[in-house]
Motif scaffolding. Structure first.
Motif, PDB file in Angstrom:
ATOM      1  N   PHE A  86       0.526  -1.030  -0.172  1.00  0.00           N
ATOM      2  CA  PHE A  86      -0.103   0.046  -0.048  1.00  0.00           C
ATOM      3  C   PHE A  86       0.999   1.417   0.079  1.00  0.00           C
ATOM      4  N   GLU A  87       2.322   1.286  -0.165  1.00  0.00           N
ATOM      5  CA  GLU A  87       2.946   2.159  -0.230  1.00  0.00           C
ATOM      6  C   GLU A  87       3.636   2.215  -1.861  1.00  0.00           C
ATOM      7  N   GLY A  88       4.331   3.366  -2.080  1.00  0.00           N
ATOM      8  CA  GLY A  88       5.065   3.380  -3.611  1.00  0.00           C
ATOM      9  C   GLY A  88       3.798   3.225  -4.606  1.00  0.00           C
ATOM     10  N   ASN A  89       4.536   2.677  -5.892  1.00  0.00           N
ATOM     11  CA  ASN A  89       3.580   2.557  -7.081  1.00  0.00           C
ATOM     12  C   ASN A  89       3.401   1.140  -7.367  1.00  0.00           C
ATOM     13  N   PRO A  90       2.070   0.931  -7.557  1.00  0.00           N
ATOM     14  CA  PRO A  90       1.788  -0.498  -8.040  1.00  0.00           C
ATOM     15  C   PRO A  90       1.800  -0.550  -9.402  1.00  0.00           C
ATOM     16  N   ALA A  91       2.546  -1.947  -9.889  1.00  0.00           N
ATOM     17  CA  ALA A  91       2.534  -2.062 -11.227  1.00  0.00           C
ATOM     18  C   ALA A  91       2.213  -3.491 -11.472  1.00  0.00           C
ATOM     19  N   ALA A  92       1.612  -4.108 -12.539  1.00  0.00           N
ATOM     20  CA  ALA A  92       1.486  -5.260 -12.910  1.00  0.00           C
ATOM     21  C   ALA A  92       2.586  -5.784 -13.720  1.00  0.00           C
ATOM     22  N   VAL A  93       2.780  -6.986 -13.673  1.00  0.00           N
ATOM     23  CA  VAL A  93       4.165  -7.776 -14.432  1.00  0.00           C
ATOM     24  C   VAL A  93       3.440  -8.959 -14.845  1.00  0.00           C
ATOM     25  N   ILE A  94       3.748  -8.993 -16.226  1.00  0.00           N
ATOM     26  CA  ILE A  94       3.301 -10.508 -17.006  1.00  0.00           C
ATOM     27  C   ILE A  94       4.451 -11.044 -17.775  1.00  0.00           C
ATOM     28  N   PRO A  95       4.875 -12.204 -17.243  1.00  0.00           N
ATOM     29  CA  PRO A  95       5.894 -12.740 -17.809  1.00  0.00           C
ATOM     30  C   PRO A  95       5.228 -13.646 -19.037  1.00  0.00           C
ATOM     31  N   LEU A  96       6.050 -13.498 -20.440  1.00  0.00           N
ATOM     32  CA  LEU A  96       5.602 -14.200 -21.406  1.00  0.00           C
ATOM     33  C   LEU A  96       6.610 -15.311 -22.204  1.00  0.00           C
ATOM     34  N   ASN A  97       6.421 -15.970 -22.832  1.00  0.00           N
ATOM     35  CA  ASN A  97       7.515 -16.728 -23.747  1.00  0.00           C
ATOM     36  C   ASN A  97       8.069 -16.100 -25.026  1.00  0.00           C
ATOM     37  N   SER A  98       6.777 -15.402 -25.349  1.00  0.00           N
ATOM     38  CA  SER A  98       6.977 -14.537 -26.957  1.00  0.00           C
ATOM     39  C   SER A  98       5.963 -13.559 -26.717  1.00  0.00           C
ATOM     40  N   TRP A  99       6.256 -12.361 -27.446  1.00  0.00           N
ATOM     41  CA  TRP A  99       5.281 -11.288 -27.567  1.00  0.00           C
ATOM     42  C   TRP A  99       3.976 -11.655 -28.032  1.00  0.00           C
ATOM     43  N   LEU A 100       2.830 -11.003 -27.207  1.00  0.00           N
ATOM     44  CA  LEU A 100       1.443 -11.040 -27.733  1.00  0.00           C
ATOM     45  C   LEU A 100       1.546  -9.912 -28.773  1.00  0.00           C
ATOM     46  N   PRO A 101       0.324 -10.093 -29.489  1.00  0.00           N
ATOM     47  CA  PRO A 101      -0.109  -8.946 -30.365  1.00  0.00           C
ATOM     48  C   PRO A 101       0.004  -7.411 -29.318  1.00  0.00           C
ATOM     49  N   ASP A 102       0.341  -6.229 -30.089  1.00  0.00           N
ATOM     50  CA  ASP A 102       0.416  -5.024 -29.467  1.00  0.00           C
ATOM     51  C   ASP A 102      -1.188  -4.813 -28.893  1.00  0.00           C
TER      52      ASP A 102
END
Length: 262
Positions: free
Chosen positions: A16-32
């Motif tokens: 509940f401090e700082g800046n929340p970010a979502a992180v998603i690991p991938l094996n290869s790029w998804l479509p933009d």
């Protein structure tokens, strides 16, 4: 298809401090378009996606509205995921950004992580009324970086109590606005606003400190600096000027683990 997703509070010592970010690991790029839709659905200031690249990783960042060139807090969050959840055994992670080049994150002995980013190119410019129209107080100086305008004020109170008209800010063609001043108990304080890219006020903006570090290093004649971003959540950063590079240090904590169904 299911994707793992982590929500990390970056530049924070507890949840509940700082800046929340979502992180998603991938094996290869998804479509933009799909990555942009996921970022919009997450509705956080940044969602980071990364893929393996040799001994390192490639990384990209999306706000709810656009893909951005550089994001510090989401890079810190991504490093936290790799160190803490992906079994990475080293102390140095090398990222390659298609837009910003080589970025490094080092795990320190005290649990902090240190970003090694390119220094922004900044210059002082004449004060333009259309640029500062959205702020309740007139700045002492106006500077321009590659992505943001930087408004310099005399003291922390001005930055902390600033009234902002987001509709006026959204008229200006720029990623965002940094307002900054000397701090009462740290070297400098700041806030960051980016309504044009879908982030009204960012809790802690690592990339902004690639601009702020060279600015305050020159003004204060010192290379090691302490900083606080005066958002509601507040973020604490340690910054070091290294010429063409800047080091920005902070901690991160895991808030949530989950899965995205596509």
């Amino acid at each position: 298809m299911y994707l793992n997703i982590y929500q990390i509070d970056a530049f924070a010592e507890k949840a509940f401090e700082g800046n929340p970010a979502a992180v998603i690991p991938l094996n290869s790029w998804l479509p933009d378009e799909l990555m942009q839709q996921i970022a919009e659905e997450n509705n956080l200031s940044e969602t980071a996606f990364y893929i393996p690249d040799g001994e390192g990783f490639q990384i990209r960042w999306f706000t709810p509205g656009v893909e951005v060139d550089l994001c510090g807090h989401a890079t810190l969050a991504t490093a936290h995921v790799i160190f803490q959840h992906q079994g990475f055994s080293g102390k140095l992670i090398k990222f390659l950004s298609p837009r910003s080049g080589v970025l490094e994150v080092e795990l320190e002995a005290d649990g902090q992580m240190t970003l090694n980013f390119p220094t922004d190119k900044i210059q002082q410019i004449d004060i333009q009324e259309e640029v500062i129209a959205g702020f309740s107080e007139h700045p002492r100086e106006l500077w321009r970086g590659l992505s943001d305008f930087i408004l310099i004020y005399d003291n922390q109170s001005q930055v902390q109590n600033m009234k902002v008209d987001l509709s006026e800010l959204a008229k200006v063609e720029t990623r965002g606005f940094i307002i900054t001043a000397p701090g009462d108990q740290v070297d400098f304080v700041s806030r960051w606003f980016g309504p044009r890219v879908g982030v009204n006020e960012d809790p802690v903006t690592g990339s902004a400190h690639t601009s702020l570090t060279p600015l305050w290093a020159e003004k204060l004649s010192k290379n090691d600096l302490t900083a606080v971003q005066l958002s509601k959540r507040t973020g604490k950063l340690s910054c070091k000027m290294l010429g063409e590079r800047v080091k920005i240090s902070g901690k991160a904590v895991t808030y949530m683990l989950g899965k995205v169904e596509i």
